[in-house]
Scaffold this motif. Structure first.
Motif, short mmCIF file in Angstrom:
data_model
loop_
_atom_site.label_atom_id
_atom_site.label_comp_id
_atom_site.label_asym_id
_atom_site.label_seq_id
_atom_site.Cartn_x
_atom_site.Cartn_y
_atom_site.Cartn_z
N LYS A 149 52.41 -17.12 43.17
CA LYS A 149 51.75 -18.07 44.06
C LYS A 149 52.32 -17.92 45.46
O LYS A 149 53.47 -17.49 45.64
CB LYS A 149 51.95 -19.50 43.57
N ILE A 150 51.53 -18.30 46.46
CA ILE A 150 52.02 -18.17 47.83
C ILE A 150 51.48 -19.31 48.69
O ILE A 150 50.29 -19.64 48.63
CB ILE A 150 51.64 -16.80 48.44
N ILE A 151 52.37 -19.92 49.47
CA ILE A 151 52.00 -20.98 50.40
C ILE A 151 51.46 -20.33 51.67
O ILE A 151 52.10 -19.46 52.27
CB ILE A 151 53.21 -21.86 50.74
N GLN A 152 50.27 -20.80 52.10
CA GLN A 152 49.68 -20.29 53.32
C GLN A 152 49.06 -21.44 54.11
O GLN A 152 48.89 -22.55 53.60
CB GLN A 152 48.61 -19.24 53.00
N SER A 153 48.71 -21.14 55.35
CA SER A 153 48.09 -22.13 56.22
C SER A 153 47.21 -21.41 57.23
O SER A 153 47.57 -20.33 57.71
CB SER A 153 49.16 -22.94 56.96
N ASP A 154 46.09 -22.01 57.55
CA ASP A 154 45.21 -21.43 58.56
C ASP A 154 45.81 -21.51 59.96
O ASP A 154 45.32 -20.88 60.90
CB ASP A 154 43.85 -22.14 58.57
N GLU A 155 46.89 -22.27 60.11
CA GLU A 155 47.55 -22.39 61.41
C GLU A 155 48.43 -21.19 61.72
O GLU A 155 48.84 -20.99 62.87
CB GLU A 155 48.40 -23.66 61.45
N VAL A 156 48.79 -20.41 60.70
CA VAL A 156 49.63 -19.23 60.90
C VAL A 156 48.93 -18.02 60.31
O VAL A 156 48.00 -18.14 59.52
CB VAL A 156 51.03 -19.41 60.27
N PHE A 157 49.42 -16.85 60.68
CA PHE A 157 48.79 -15.61 60.24
C PHE A 157 49.05 -15.38 58.75
O PHE A 157 50.19 -15.32 58.30
CB PHE A 157 49.37 -14.44 61.05
N SER A 158 47.98 -15.28 57.96
CA SER A 158 48.12 -15.07 56.52
C SER A 158 48.32 -13.59 56.22
O SER A 158 47.98 -12.72 57.03
CB SER A 158 46.87 -15.57 55.80
N PHE A 159 48.85 -13.30 55.05
CA PHE A 159 49.07 -11.90 54.69
C PHE A 159 47.74 -11.18 54.52
O PHE A 159 46.71 -11.77 54.25
CB PHE A 159 49.92 -11.80 53.41
N SER A 160 47.78 -9.85 54.67
CA SER A 160 46.58 -9.04 54.58
C SER A 160 46.80 -7.89 53.61
O SER A 160 47.87 -7.75 53.00
CB SER A 160 46.22 -8.49 55.97
N MET A 161 45.79 -7.03 53.49
CA MET A 161 45.88 -5.87 52.62
C MET A 161 47.06 -4.98 53.00
O MET A 161 47.68 -4.35 52.14
CB MET A 161 44.59 -5.07 52.69
N ASP A 162 47.37 -4.91 54.29
CA ASP A 162 48.48 -4.07 54.76
C ASP A 162 49.76 -4.36 53.98
O ASP A 162 50.45 -3.44 53.52
CB ASP A 162 48.76 -4.30 56.26
N ALA A 163 50.08 -5.65 53.86
CA ALA A 163 51.31 -6.04 53.18
C ALA A 163 51.26 -5.68 51.70
O ALA A 163 52.27 -5.24 51.12
CB ALA A 163 51.54 -7.55 53.34
N VAL A 164 50.10 -5.85 51.08
CA VAL A 164 49.96 -5.53 49.66
C VAL A 164 50.16 -4.04 49.44
O VAL A 164 50.86 -3.61 48.50
CB VAL A 164 48.58 -5.98 49.14
N LEU A 165 49.57 -3.21 50.29
CA LEU A 165 49.73 -1.76 50.17
C LEU A 165 51.18 -1.35 50.38
O LEU A 165 51.71 -0.50 49.66
CB LEU A 165 48.83 -1.04 51.17
N LEU A 166 51.83 -1.94 51.36
CA LEU A 166 53.25 -1.63 51.61
C LEU A 166 54.09 -1.99 50.40
O LEU A 166 55.01 -1.24 50.02
CB LEU A 166 53.74 -2.39 52.84
N GLY A 167 53.79 -3.13 49.79
CA GLY A 167 54.56 -3.58 48.63
C GLY A 167 54.49 -2.64 47.45
O GLY A 167 55.38 -2.62 46.60
#
Length: 253
Positions: A21-39
């Motif tokens: 699970k991951i906490i996110q908010s529309d007020e800050v930049f959410s993770f994208s595919m880039d991070a998933v690929l790097l992981g």
């Protein structure tokens, strides 16, 4: 899932893989595919120490935790995002292995130590600071533009943190590849693996995944390209496997 406090605009999203699970908010930049690929692309030791720079809300450490028993540090300069990263480790019961730190990557070696890490990962801001107007949302602006750190700052910091023979993995825009390779070699990180990411077959690469070795010998492997969308405008099977925790050539190349 451990209960943690949420700010008014925050929500808990499903990371899809391994029931994370991951906490996110529309007020800050959410993770994208880039991070998933790097992981999934980055080489990780079965145990030891890993540090993720520009960690944001800690998505890359969360993903890496599914592939290794190593202790993982996340470094984020923005207080709001660093706090989210701490709570993201908590809600997934990973606080004993994931250590989220608020700090400037340019000086974080003074706290974490020189040459103390087996691997470094980083999904840095991609764009130089514009001369004109910037995004009025400071979190979005810092995620996209080199406000808090330049590409050279990122690579210099990685070189200080990683031990000899350790790996440094990065995702970036393909248009910055020459700069990345030049700076890696300047800071004694020898590029060893590279993979281009294309939106569709026949289109030029939009992103590049690159990994280097501290004090490594010159030799680089260019891996098969990743084509994100099929002719039916669906994610390719490899992307589906990555998002849902399946075995991927990104990880085992």
């Amino acid at each position: 899932m451990k209960q943690v406090s949420l700010q008014p605009t925050e929500r808990i999203d499903d990371l899809l893989t391994y029931d994370l699970k991951i906490i996110q908010s529309d007020e800050v930049f959410s993770f994208s595919m880039d991070a998933v690929l790097l992981g999934r692309f980055s080489s990780v030791p079965p145990k030891g120490r890993i540090v993720d720079l520009c960690t944001g809300n800690g998505v890359v450490p969360l993903l890496l935790s599914t592939r290794t028993r190593a202790e993982i540090w996340g470094v984020e300069i923005q207080e709001r995002l660093a706090d989210m990263a701490v709570r993201n480790a908590e809600i997934n019961d990973l606080s004993e292995r994931l250590h989220m730190v608020q700090g400037d990557l340019k000086t974080i070696h003074k706290t974490l130590g020189h040459g103390q890490f087996d691997a470094v990962t980083v999904n840095p801001p991609y764009l130089p600071v514009p001369n004109g107007e910037q995004n009025s949302n400071a979190h979005f602006a810092a995620a996209r533009h080199e406000i808090h750190c330049t590409l050279e700052d990122v690579i210099a910091a990685s070189a200080k943190l990683v031990k000899a023979g350790g790996k440094v993995a990065m995702v970036h825009r393909a248009t910055r590849l020459v700069d990345i390779i030049y700076l890696m070699r300047q800071y004694r990180i020898e590029p060893k693996r590279i993979r281009y990411v294309h939106s569709r077959a026949g289109e030029e690469a939009m992103m590049v995944l690159i990994e280097g070795m501290k004090d490594g010998k010159p030799e680089i492997r260019t891996l098969p390209p990743l084509i994100v969308y099929t002719e039916k405008e669906e994610y390719c099977q490899e992307l589906k496997d990555i998002y849902y925790g399946g075995r991927s050539s990104l990880e085992f190349s």
